[in-house]
Design a protein around this motif. Structure first.
Motif, PDB file in Angstrom:
ATOM      1  N   PRO A 411      57.158  11.650  94.003  1.00 26.95           N
ATOM      2  CA  PRO A 411      58.105  10.997  93.774  1.00 26.95           C
ATOM      3  C   PRO A 411      58.981  11.889  92.461  1.00 26.95           C
ATOM      4  O   PRO A 411      58.494  12.643  91.549  1.00 26.95           O
ATOM      5  N   SER A 412      60.004  12.177  92.441  1.00 25.98           N
ATOM      6  CA  SER A 412      60.877  13.443  91.988  1.00 25.98           C
ATOM      7  C   SER A 412      61.552  12.747  90.278  1.00 25.98           C
ATOM      8  O   SER A 412      61.204  13.457  89.604  1.00 25.98           O
ATOM      9  N   ALA A 413      61.436  10.987  90.765  1.00 25.79           N
ATOM     10  CA  ALA A 413      61.798  10.686  89.862  1.00 25.79           C
ATOM     11  C   ALA A 413      60.886   9.329  89.085  1.00 25.79           C
ATOM     12  O   ALA A 413      60.054   9.104  90.479  1.00 25.79           O
ATOM     13  N   ARG A 414      60.341   9.551  88.469  1.00 23.66           N
ATOM     14  CA  ARG A 414      59.055   8.916  87.746  1.00 23.66           C
ATOM     15  C   ARG A 414      59.488   7.794  87.135  1.00 23.66           C
ATOM     16  O   ARG A 414      59.743   7.601  87.154  1.00 23.66           O
ATOM     17  N   VAL A 415      58.048   6.892  88.785  1.00 23.69           N
ATOM     18  CA  VAL A 415      58.558   5.347  88.739  1.00 23.69           C
ATOM     19  C   VAL A 415      57.559   4.806  88.422  1.00 23.69           C
ATOM     20  O   VAL A 415      56.133   5.089  88.710  1.00 23.69           O
ATOM     21  N   TYR A 416      57.321   3.404  88.044  1.00 23.96           N
ATOM     22  CA  TYR A 416      56.354   2.367  88.116  1.00 23.96           C
ATOM     23  C   TYR A 416      56.063   2.228  89.479  1.00 23.96           C
ATOM     24  O   TYR A 416      57.040   1.490  89.962  1.00 23.96           O
ATOM     25  N   GLU A 417      54.455   2.408  89.645  1.00 28.20           N
ATOM     26  CA  GLU A 417      53.618   2.233  90.681  1.00 28.20           C
ATOM     27  C   GLU A 417      52.725   1.219  90.391  1.00 28.20           C
ATOM     28  O   GLU A 417      51.962   1.564  90.454  1.00 28.20           O
ATOM     29  N   PRO A 418      53.087   0.088  91.274  1.00 29.49           N
ATOM     30  CA  PRO A 418      51.167  -0.416  90.481  1.00 29.49           C
ATOM     31  C   PRO A 418      50.304  -0.275  91.212  1.00 29.49           C
ATOM     32  O   PRO A 418      49.320  -1.130  91.424  1.00 29.49           O
ATOM     33  N   HIS A 419      50.862   0.054  92.608  1.00 28.06           N
ATOM     34  CA  HIS A 419      50.056   0.286  94.285  1.00 28.06           C
ATOM     35  C   HIS A 419      50.092   1.841  94.154  1.00 28.06           C
ATOM     36  O   HIS A 419      51.102   1.690  95.905  1.00 28.06           O
ATOM     37  N   PRO A 420      49.685   3.072  93.383  1.00 24.41           N
ATOM     38  CA  PRO A 420      50.030   4.142  94.109  1.00 24.41           C
ATOM     39  C   PRO A 420      50.007   4.579  95.371  1.00 24.41           C
ATOM     40  O   PRO A 420      48.557   4.194  95.663  1.00 24.41           O
ATOM     41  N   LYS A 421      50.465   5.076  96.564  1.00 29.10           N
ATOM     42  CA  LYS A 421      49.918   5.653  97.495  1.00 29.10           C
ATOM     43  C   LYS A 421      49.454   7.056  97.370  1.00 29.10           C
ATOM     44  O   LYS A 421      49.606   8.438  96.355  1.00 29.10           O
ATOM     45  N   PRO A 422      48.500   7.457  98.021  1.00 29.48           N
ATOM     46  CA  PRO A 422      47.624   8.909  97.911  1.00 29.48           C
ATOM     47  C   PRO A 422      48.674  10.304  98.322  1.00 29.48           C
ATOM     48  O   PRO A 422      48.911  10.114  99.283  1.00 29.48           O
ATOM     49  N   VAL A 423      47.870  10.693  97.300  1.00 29.34           N
ATOM     50  CA  VAL A 423      49.258  12.439  97.602  1.00 29.34           C
ATOM     51  C   VAL A 423      47.848  13.053  97.976  1.00 29.34           C
ATOM     52  O   VAL A 423      46.771  13.502  97.946  1.00 29.34           O
ATOM     53  N   GLY A 424      48.844  13.630  99.147  1.00 35.97           N
ATOM     54  CA  GLY A 424      48.288  15.141  99.535  1.00 35.97           C
ATOM     55  C   GLY A 424      48.284  14.775 101.100  1.00 35.97           C
ATOM     56  O   GLY A 424      49.301  14.295 102.126  1.00 35.97           O
ATOM     57  N   LEU A 425      47.133  15.325 101.962  1.00 33.91           N
ATOM     58  CA  LEU A 425      47.728  15.589 103.488  1.00 33.91           C
ATOM     59  C   LEU A 425      46.515  14.721 104.265  1.00 33.91           C
ATOM     60  O   LEU A 425      45.834  14.921 104.094  1.00 33.91           O
ATOM     61  N   GLY A 426      46.817  13.880 105.304  1.00 38.46           N
ATOM     62  CA  GLY A 426      46.901  13.043 106.157  1.00 38.46           C
ATOM     63  C   GLY A 426      46.101  12.615 107.254  1.00 38.46           C
ATOM     64  O   GLY A 426      47.584  13.889 107.914  1.00 38.46           O
ATOM     65  N   PHE A 427      45.340  12.934 108.340  1.00 39.19           N
ATOM     66  CA  PHE A 427      45.392  12.550 109.546  1.00 39.19           C
ATOM     67  C   PHE A 427      45.142  11.927 110.243  1.00 39.19           C
ATOM     68  O   PHE A 427      43.135  12.228 110.538  1.00 39.19           O
ATOM     69  N   GLY A 428      45.436  11.082 111.098  1.00 37.64           N
ATOM     70  CA  GLY A 428      44.555  10.324 111.982  1.00 37.64           C
ATOM     71  C   GLY A 428      44.589   8.791 110.836  1.00 37.64           C
ATOM     72  O   GLY A 428      44.321   8.957 109.412  1.00 37.64           O
ATOM     73  N   GLY A 429      43.536   7.541 111.160  1.00 41.77           N
ATOM     74  CA  GLY A 429      43.078   7.008 110.355  1.00 41.77           C
ATOM     75  C   GLY A 429      44.054   5.833 109.597  1.00 41.77           C
ATOM     76  O   GLY A 429      45.080   5.554 110.524  1.00 41.77           O
TER      77      GLY A 429
END
Length: 539
Positions: A411-429
């Protein structure tokens, strides 16, 4: 009189039926013109020899950079027209009448089940190959299109069959070019041949796919299994042959010497070498196009022909070795492109210092129907996953889930995330358990077993994948835009707009700081001198 009247009525009914079937195939106007151009004015019939020449392909020595072209392949192409006419066009003594001409086209290219079209294709291939001196062990129970096919094929037979389909498609696409502007270059389609071998041979799963000798192999592929493989993996393969017949009959008004491609190979060698620099080679693009039935098929086909190299470069949105690795570099080149995308990733498993693993590179692909967006959850419309090289497989949507695309940036604005989502590209699953996941540095890719994915159909993405997640090293990433010039123009417009906004935000209006009291410098100095003083808050 009565017998004569009955005969006239029978012929008229036969003609109406033939015309009705040709009209159902959408070819009746074209066939009328073709018959008019080919028919002998004296006999009002089409000479068999003229039709054979119209459907023949003559080349001196076709070229392939991947493997040696069998000596009998040129003869196969030369006998292609004669084989089609012998199998489907039953001529009378003076040539082909209008009714027989229609019947022949309907038998060859009329509306029928895909299995029947494939049976016709195999019948044409077997006859043309046998006439060229290359014996093919295929048996057909009858002369009908829906008969069972027996016997077997060798890997060399599959290679020649696929190259024949490629050549017929190529011929129907380039026949509009001026004479001497094109030559026959056969692409590397080893991934398709190996796909048929692994699927049809008894010991296919135990073969060394990276060192498999197609021309020297004696592996037998049962004809029934090959038909099943073709219908499941490359369903539009027979369309190459039927389109060839349709296009060449439709171009009867063009002189024959202008339709025949030039035998000269000069001038296009550099194009062939340039095409090998990309992950999306003509052979791989053709393999992917054989799995697509919508309008995207024609767009992908533009990447199959060496004469389109300049046009192909325009659709390359991102290449990691050219634009730099990383999710930010990737995003700066693909953001705002709202059309379909084709993404290819080359990688290898194991230690980067081990030569044996680097030699066993594989390529996978993802076909997306829409552009990418930065989201922390799955989105998108149905696409396809591909195992591209060394063996080709297509995995279409299963219809059970809709986890097609996951593309998440920081995210462009740094905020606290207790459970951050993975950063990258994903397909399926699912999130954190994707079938394909590329990290934000574009250094590694994680491939998981199809059991974790209900969005796409099951199957391995590279040979010997196994059940455990595989963390592999990325060699190259390419993204190709399939939305045409309109999608590219929209992307360029959005980029210019974003650049303008960025420049405006960076500018400081000095007029707003006309006095020292209002300047930001004084404000900072006051805060440093007495940070606890009470100050008025502007609202």
């Amino acid at each position: 009189m009565g017998a004569s009247s009955s005969s006239d009525q029978r012929v008229s009914s036969e003609q109406r039926e033939a015309e009705s079937l040709a009209a159902a195939a959408g070819a009746l106007p074209m066939l009328r013109k073709a018959f008019s151009d080919l028919a002998d004015p004296q006999t009002s019939a089409v000479p068999v020899a003229s039709l054979q020449r119209r459907l023949s392909l003559c080349f001196d020595k076709p070229i392939s950079s991947a493997t040696r072209v069998p000596d009998s392949f040129s003869g196969l192409l030369e006998n292609l027209g004669a084989s089609i006419v012998d199998l489907f066009f039953v001529a009378e003594k003076g040539g082909l009448s209008w009714v027989e001409f229609l019947k022949g086209y309907v038998k060859c290219c009329g509306r029928m089940a895909a299995s029947m079209v494939l049976s016709n294709l195999l019948r044409v291939f077997a006859l043309a190959a046998n006439k060229a001196g290359h014996q093919v062990d295929l048996q057909f129970e009858s002369d009908e299109a829906d008969c069972k096919v027996g016997g077997h094929l060798m890997p060399t037979d599959v290679l020649m069959l696929l190259w024949m389909c490629w050549t017929t498609l190529w011929s129907s696409k380039v026949c509009e070019l001026p004479k001497g502007k094109a030559a026959l270059f056969l692409p590397d389609i080893g991934c398709l041949v190996l796909s048929a071998v692994v699927s049809c041979a008894d010991n296919g799963s135990s073969l060394d796919l990276w060192n498999f000798d197609i021309l020297g192999s004696e592996v037998q592929l049962p004809a029934g299994k090959f038909v099943a493989w073709a219908l499941a993996t490359v369903p539009t393969l027979p369309d190459c042959y039927s389109q060839f017949v349709h296009e060449h009959l439709g171009n009867c008004s063009i002189p024959q010497d202008e339709l025949e491609p030039s035998n000269s190979s000069s001038g296009d060698t550099t194009s062939v070498e340039a095409s090998g620099a990309h992950l999306l080679t003509p052979g791989r693009a053709w393999a992917i196009s054989l799995t697509v039935r919508n309008a995207l098929r024609e767009v992908i086909l533009t990447h199959c022909f060496f004469s389109n190299c300049d046009k192909i470069e325009e659709s390359l949105l991102y290449r990691s070795s050219l634009h730099g690795k990383g999710l930010n570099r990737f995003w700066s080149n693909t953001e705002g492109y709202l059309g379909p995308l084709l993404m290819l990733v080359s990688g290898y498993s194991g230690d980067s210092h081990e030569a044996n693993t680097r030699d066993k590179k594989w390529v996978i692909g993802v076909l997306l129907q829409q552009g990418l967006e930065s989201r922390d959850h799955f989105y998108g419309s149905p696409g396809n996953l591909y195992a591209v090289d060394p063996i080709f497989r297509a995995y279409l949507p299963s219809g059970k889930e809709k986890n097609f695309i996951y593309s998440h940036l920081h995210p462009s604005a740094r905020v606290y995330e207790p459970h951050p989502k993975p950063v990258g590209l994903g397909f399926g699953g699912t999130i954190g358990n994707e079938r394909i996941f590329i990290d934000e540095d574009f250094a590694r890719i994680t491939l998981r077993h199809h059991a974790v994915d209900k969005t796409y159909r099951s199957g391995p993405l590279f040979p010997n994948q196994g059940f455990l997640p595989v963390d592999a090293i990325i060699s190259e990433v390419e993204v190709w835009g399939l939305g045409g010039t309109k999608a590219k123009e929209v992307q360029v417009s959005l980029k210019k707009r974003e650049q303008l906004f960025t420049e405006q935000r960076r500018k400081v209006d000095l007029k707003t700081f006309a006095s020292w009291e209002d300047s930001p410098e004084k404000m900072m100095m006051d805060m440093m001198n007495d940070p606890n003083s009470v100050r008025r808050e502007d609202r």
